[in-house]
Each structure stands twice: as structure tokens, then as C-alpha cells.
Write a protein that holds these residues in place. Sequence first.
Motif, PDB file in Angstrom:
ATOM      1  N   THR A  70      17.029   7.033  31.916  1.00 57.50           N
ATOM      2  CA  THR A  70      18.207   5.822  31.364  1.00 57.50           C
ATOM      3  C   THR A  70      19.009   6.619  31.547  1.00 57.50           C
ATOM      4  OG1 THR A  70      19.070   7.067  29.044  1.00 57.50           O
ATOM      5  CG2 THR A  70      17.774   5.183  29.503  1.00 57.50           C
ATOM      6  N   GLY A  71      19.876   7.612  32.455  1.00 58.84           N
ATOM      7  CA  GLY A  71      20.755   8.325  32.557  1.00 58.84           C
ATOM      8  C   GLY A  71      21.144   7.887  34.117  1.00 58.84           C
ATOM      9  N   ARG A  72      20.594   7.745  34.629  1.00 58.90           N
ATOM     10  CA  ARG A  72      19.875   8.443  36.508  1.00 58.90           C
ATOM     11  C   ARG A  72      19.730   9.274  36.659  1.00 58.90           C
ATOM     12  NH1 ARG A  72      23.515   3.420  35.663  1.00 58.90           N
ATOM     13  NH2 ARG A  72      22.747   1.916  36.016  1.00 58.90           N
ATOM     14  N   ILE A  73      19.431  10.313  35.870  1.00 59.59           N
ATOM     15  CA  ILE A  73      18.549  11.289  36.767  1.00 59.59           C
ATOM     16  C   ILE A  73      17.765  11.108  36.883  1.00 59.59           C
ATOM     17  CG2 ILE A  73      18.168  14.158  35.570  1.00 59.59           C
ATOM     18  CD1 ILE A  73      20.988  13.044  35.369  1.00 59.59           C
ATOM     19  N   THR A  74      17.184  11.362  38.372  1.00 62.16           N
ATOM     20  CA  THR A  74      15.945  11.850  38.882  1.00 62.16           C
ATOM     21  C   THR A  74      15.320  12.713  39.199  1.00 62.16           C
ATOM     22  OG1 THR A  74      17.278  11.380  41.227  1.00 62.16           O
ATOM     23  CG2 THR A  74      16.760   9.318  40.345  1.00 62.16           C
ATOM     24  N   ASP A  75      14.224  12.873  39.468  1.00 66.73           N
ATOM     25  CA  ASP A  75      12.459  13.474  39.845  1.00 66.73           C
ATOM     26  C   ASP A  75      12.384  13.220  40.383  1.00 66.73           C
ATOM     27  OD1 ASP A  75      11.905  16.201  38.359  1.00 66.73           O
ATOM     28  OD2 ASP A  75      10.645  14.760  38.098  1.00 66.73           O
ATOM     29  N   TYR A  76      11.273  13.974  41.385  1.00 63.54           N
ATOM     30  CA  TYR A  76      10.835  13.598  42.933  1.00 63.54           C
ATOM     31  C   TYR A  76       8.831  14.492  42.175  1.00 63.54           C
ATOM     32  CZ  TYR A  76      14.285  10.926  43.953  1.00 63.54           C
ATOM     33  OH  TYR A  76      15.318   9.576  43.745  1.00 63.54           O
ATOM     34  N   VAL A  77       8.276  14.124  43.146  1.00 60.81           N
ATOM     35  CA  VAL A  77       6.783  15.408  43.308  1.00 60.81           C
ATOM     36  C   VAL A  77       7.592  15.661  44.187  1.00 60.81           C
ATOM     37  CG1 VAL A  77       6.086  13.264  44.437  1.00 60.81           C
ATOM     38  CG2 VAL A  77       4.715  15.526  43.306  1.00 60.81           C
ATOM     39  N   ASP A  78       7.319  17.248  44.886  1.00 59.17           N
ATOM     40  CA  ASP A  78       7.573  17.860  46.240  1.00 59.17           C
ATOM     41  C   ASP A  78       7.266  16.977  47.704  1.00 59.17           C
ATOM     42  OD1 ASP A  78       7.276  20.975  45.107  1.00 59.17           O
ATOM     43  OD2 ASP A  78       8.940  19.715  44.432  1.00 59.17           O
ATOM     44  N   SER A  79       6.597  16.080  47.590  1.00 58.20           N
ATOM     45  CA  SER A  79       5.823  15.700  48.827  1.00 58.20           C
ATOM     46  C   SER A  79       6.543  14.845  49.866  1.00 58.20           C
ATOM     47  CB  SER A  79       4.193  15.311  48.426  1.00 58.20           C
ATOM     48  OG  SER A  79       4.554  14.776  47.793  1.00 58.20           O
ATOM     49  N   VAL A  80       7.688  14.211  48.223  1.00 58.47           N
ATOM     50  CA  VAL A  80       8.350  13.483  49.019  1.00 58.47           C
ATOM     51  C   VAL A  80      10.394  13.477  48.382  1.00 58.47           C
ATOM     52  CG1 VAL A  80       6.878  11.663  47.826  1.00 58.47           C
ATOM     53  CG2 VAL A  80       8.662  11.946  46.174  1.00 58.47           C
ATOM     54  N   LYS A  81      10.560  14.543  48.160  1.00 57.07           N
ATOM     55  CA  LYS A  81      11.530  14.875  48.094  1.00 57.07           C
ATOM     56  C   LYS A  81      12.576  14.581  49.169  1.00 57.07           C
ATOM     57  CE  LYS A  81      11.324  18.033  44.352  1.00 57.07           C
ATOM     58  NZ  LYS A  81      11.927  18.953  43.820  1.00 57.07           N
ATOM     59  N   GLY A  82      13.423  14.134  49.921  1.00 59.99           N
ATOM     60  CA  GLY A  82      14.447  13.668  50.679  1.00 59.99           C
ATOM     61  C   GLY A  82      13.983  12.745  51.484  1.00 59.99           C
ATOM     62  N   ARG A  83      12.686  11.930  51.243  1.00 60.88           N
ATOM     63  CA  ARG A  83      12.428  10.492  51.557  1.00 60.88           C
ATOM     64  C   ARG A  83      12.235   9.935  51.224  1.00 60.88           C
ATOM     65  NH1 ARG A  83       7.341  10.560  53.546  1.00 60.88           N
ATOM     66  NH2 ARG A  83       6.465  11.596  51.077  1.00 60.88           N
ATOM     67  N   PHE A  84      11.907   9.954  49.453  1.00 53.99           N
ATOM     68  CA  PHE A  84      11.900   8.646  48.431  1.00 53.99           C
ATOM     69  C   PHE A  84      13.345   8.313  47.777  1.00 53.99           C
ATOM     70  CE2 PHE A  84       6.712   7.888  48.187  1.00 53.99           C
ATOM     71  CZ  PHE A  84       6.573   7.838  49.985  1.00 53.99           C
ATOM     72  N   THR A  85      13.520   7.298  47.411  1.00 49.18           N
ATOM     73  CA  THR A  85      15.068   7.513  46.300  1.00 49.18           C
ATOM     74  C   THR A  85      14.614   6.178  45.435  1.00 49.18           C
ATOM     75  OG1 THR A  85      16.215   7.938  48.194  1.00 49.18           O
ATOM     76  CG2 THR A  85      17.264   6.852  46.614  1.00 49.18           C
ATOM     77  N   ILE A  86      14.069   7.033  44.219  1.00 49.81           N
ATOM     78  CA  ILE A  86      14.061   6.072  42.528  1.00 49.81           C
ATOM     79  C   ILE A  86      15.320   5.407  42.193  1.00 49.81           C
ATOM     80  CG2 ILE A  86      14.311   7.594  41.050  1.00 49.81           C
ATOM     81  CD1 ILE A  86      11.482   5.849  39.994  1.00 49.81           C
ATOM     82  N   SER A  87      15.591   4.301  42.522  1.00 55.22           N
ATOM     83  CA  SER A  87      16.831   3.780  41.369  1.00 55.22           C
ATOM     84  C   SER A  87      16.570   2.454  40.463  1.00 55.22           C
ATOM     85  CB  SER A  87      17.543   3.105  43.033  1.00 55.22           C
ATOM     86  OG  SER A  87      17.668   1.940  42.823  1.00 55.22           O
ATOM     87  N   ARG A  88      17.521   2.376  39.810  1.00 53.08           N
ATOM     88  CA  ARG A  88      17.590   1.116  38.895  1.00 53.08           C
ATOM     89  C   ARG A  88      19.066   0.235  38.443  1.00 53.08           C
ATOM     90  NH1 ARG A  88      15.983   4.173  33.163  1.00 53.08           N
ATOM     91  NH2 ARG A  88      15.970   1.718  32.760  1.00 53.08           N
ATOM     92  N   ASP A  89      18.827  -0.975  38.537  1.00 58.46           N
ATOM     93  CA  ASP A  89      19.750  -2.294  38.297  1.00 58.46           C
ATOM     94  C   ASP A  89      19.598  -2.769  36.654  1.00 58.46           C
ATOM     95  OD1 ASP A  89      21.310  -3.626  37.971  1.00 58.46           O
ATOM     96  OD2 ASP A  89      21.194  -4.266  40.178  1.00 58.46           O
ATOM     97  N   ASN A  90      19.685  -2.205  36.301  1.00 58.35           N
ATOM     98  CA  ASN A  90      20.372  -2.471  34.263  1.00 58.35           C
ATOM     99  C   ASN A  90      20.326  -3.982  34.399  1.00 58.35           C
ATOM    100  OD1 ASN A  90      19.095   0.234  33.492  1.00 58.35           O
ATOM    101  ND2 ASN A  90      21.277   0.568  32.998  1.00 58.35           N
ATOM    102  N   ALA A  91      20.978  -4.667  35.251  1.00 52.61           N
ATOM    103  CA  ALA A  91      21.278  -5.703  34.880  1.00 52.61           C
ATOM    104  C   ALA A  91      20.259  -6.766  35.381  1.00 52.61           C
ATOM    105  CB  ALA A  91      22.952  -6.364  35.754  1.00 52.61           C
ATOM    106  N   LYS A  92      19.190  -6.312  36.009  1.00 52.51           N
ATOM    107  CA  LYS A  92      18.347  -7.005  36.271  1.00 52.51           C
ATOM    108  C   LYS A  92      16.725  -6.711  36.306  1.00 52.51           C
ATOM    109  CE  LYS A  92      20.909  -7.724  41.505  1.00 52.51           C
ATOM    110  NZ  LYS A  92      20.366  -8.173  42.437  1.00 52.51           N
ATOM    111  N   ASN A  93      16.840  -6.031  35.497  1.00 55.15           N
ATOM    112  CA  ASN A  93      16.047  -5.563  34.486  1.00 55.15           C
ATOM    113  C   ASN A  93      14.923  -4.966  35.704  1.00 55.15           C
ATOM    114  OD1 ASN A  93      17.392  -5.552  32.321  1.00 55.15           O
ATOM    115  ND2 ASN A  93      15.537  -7.296  31.347  1.00 55.15           N
ATOM    116  N   THR A  94      15.432  -4.027  36.978  1.00 64.11           N
ATOM    117  CA  THR A  94      14.314  -3.663  37.603  1.00 64.11           C
ATOM    118  C   THR A  94      14.569  -2.598  37.700  1.00 64.11           C
ATOM    119  OG1 THR A  94      14.810  -6.075  38.644  1.00 64.11           O
ATOM    120  CG2 THR A  94      14.228  -4.197  40.576  1.00 64.11           C
TER     121      THR A  94
END
Length: 118
Positions: free
Chosen positions: A53-77
Motif C-alpha cells: 500500500t506504500g508502493r514498496i516493491t519486490d521482484y523475483v531476481d529474473s525480472v529485476k531491471g526489466r519489469f516494473t510493478i505500479s498501482r493507481d489507487n484512484a483507478k483500483n488498478t
Amino acid sequence: QVQLVESGGGLVQAGGSLRLSCTASGITFTRTVLAWYRQAPGKQRELVAQITTGRITDYVDSVKGRFTISRDNAKNTVYLQMNSLKPEDTAVYYCAAKNSLFTAVHTWGQGTQVTISS
């Protein structure tokens, strides 16, 4: 009733990009940890990325530097931006909701197919 609906999967060439989206309903979005999992044929489902909820992220090693997770709370997405895709990224991708980082998933989306060609 809690529901997660994914979109954005498809077929792309190696080195290309895709953005997956998942829209949630029936939950308090701002109090929920959101995650992306994937499952390739013959393999176990694995956690790819998650975001608090605080937009802290965590990734599996194989995708680090390539994938980005994000959230838009206003859009529930929640989104998964996937760059520099590789054939080994081919899988069904699922969004998921959890009450905290270290508890079990309580709601799964239906999944969206991502296929990377070489």
C-alpha cells in the motif's frame, strides 16, 4: 464479491514490451497488497512482483531491471510493465490480492497469456 480482471497479454518478439493491467473490485484497494504471479507450462506458479500500500516493491531476481510493478489507487488498478522480454518470460500471468506481504493470496484473477517469440 472480490474480483480481479487482467488485460494486456499477447504475443511479442523477444526484446519487446508489454503492459499488463489488473482492475480490482469488491476490496479496499488502498489496504491491499497486489501481486503478479506467472506459471509456465510444466512449472510451478511463481511470484513475479508485488507492491504494498506504500508502493514498496519486490521482484523475483529474473525480472529485476526489466519489469516494473505500479498501482493507481484512484483507478483500483495494478500494472506490470514488462520490457526487454525473453522467451523464458512466456507464461500465464495472474494478478493476485493479499492482506499482507507474507500471507497467502486470497483472490486470484483469471490469468492472461504472455507469449514471447524468438
